[in-house]
Motif scaffolding. Structure first.
Motif, short mmCIF file in Angstrom:
data_model
loop_
_atom_site.label_atom_id
_atom_site.label_comp_id
_atom_site.label_asym_id
_atom_site.label_seq_id
_atom_site.Cartn_x
_atom_site.Cartn_y
_atom_site.Cartn_z
N ILE A 143 8.85 61.41 -9.84
CA ILE A 143 7.93 60.32 -9.51
C ILE A 143 6.46 60.77 -9.53
O ILE A 143 5.57 59.95 -9.50
CB ILE A 143 8.25 59.66 -8.15
N ASP A 144 6.22 62.08 -9.62
CA ASP A 144 4.84 62.56 -9.67
C ASP A 144 4.37 62.74 -11.11
O ASP A 144 3.71 63.69 -11.46
CB ASP A 144 4.72 63.87 -8.88
N SER A 145 4.73 61.77 -11.91
CA SER A 145 4.35 61.76 -13.33
C SER A 145 3.57 60.46 -13.59
O SER A 145 3.66 59.51 -12.82
CB SER A 145 5.62 61.79 -14.18
N PRO A 148 6.82 57.45 -13.84
CA PRO A 148 8.00 58.01 -13.16
C PRO A 148 9.25 57.78 -14.00
O PRO A 148 9.36 56.78 -14.71
CB PRO A 148 8.06 57.22 -11.85
N MET A 176 11.11 51.08 -7.86
CA MET A 176 10.57 52.20 -7.09
C MET A 176 10.92 52.17 -5.60
O MET A 176 11.34 53.19 -5.04
CB MET A 176 9.07 52.32 -7.31
#
Length: 185
Positions: A143-145, A148, A176
């Motif tokens: 999710i830290d893209s 995600p 999410m």
């Protein structure tokens, strides 16, 4: 070589190729009627009997798929010089029709009773297979893209259907909250 049984041939190919468990299961179903025959016994008459008996017991689609697996087994065995000669299964499925399912497609509102189900929402917006989503590990959720995604790879709790199933599936914004609740808590 001609004295090797069809079942023994399949076992050897299993050791050489290490196919997915689902493929191995299809191989076993396909060879079942001929598993105790020797390779040298598989001729036009045996193939014809396989097709005739298959049409009496199976749908055309199923028979076509099974003959396709037999073609593949023979091609692989010929490639490794486990058997010689022509592939007797090459035209055995001629004229058989593989019927595709034509599922009823419904809009989102049709499934309103499932709108609060996290798995349904994630499946709806991702297109993943049920087993892919149900078996995903926390470490395969990125999710830290910028975008995600679910990183689908083979895992110890389940293998993917095939190599092409290894992929990155974007996480839709509507999923999410569920992803965070289900997998990251």
């Amino acid at each position: 070589m001609d004295q090797m049984k069809v079942s023994e041939l399949t076992e050897k190919l299993n050791k050489i190729y290490k196919p997915q468990p689902s493929t191995l299961k299809y191989w076993e179903k396909s060879i079942k009627p001929i598993s105790n025959l020797h390779i040298g016994e598989i001729n036009h008459e045996v193939v014809l009997d396989y097709r005739i008996n298959g049409l009496e017991q199976l749908s055309e689609s199923t028979l076509k798929v099974r003959i396709g697996y037999l073609k593949g087994i023979w091609n692989k065995a010929r490639k490794w010089k486990l058997i010689q000669g022509e592939n007797p299964w090459l035209d055995a499925d001629d004229g058989l029709i593989h019927e595709r399912r034509d599922p009823d497609l419904h809009p989102w509102d049709y499934y309103s009773s499932y709108h609060n189900d996290p798995y349904f929402v994630c499946l709806w917006y991702s297109g993943m297979r049920i087993g892919e989503l149900a078996g995903i590990y926390k470490e395969n959720i990125v999710i830290d893209s910028t975008i995600p995604y679910f990183n689908l790879v083979h895992q110890e709790n389940r293998r993917l259907k095939n190599r092409e199933s290894i992929r990155k599936v974007p996480i839709h914004p509507k999923c999410m909250p569920y992803v965070k609740d289900l997998y990251l808590s």
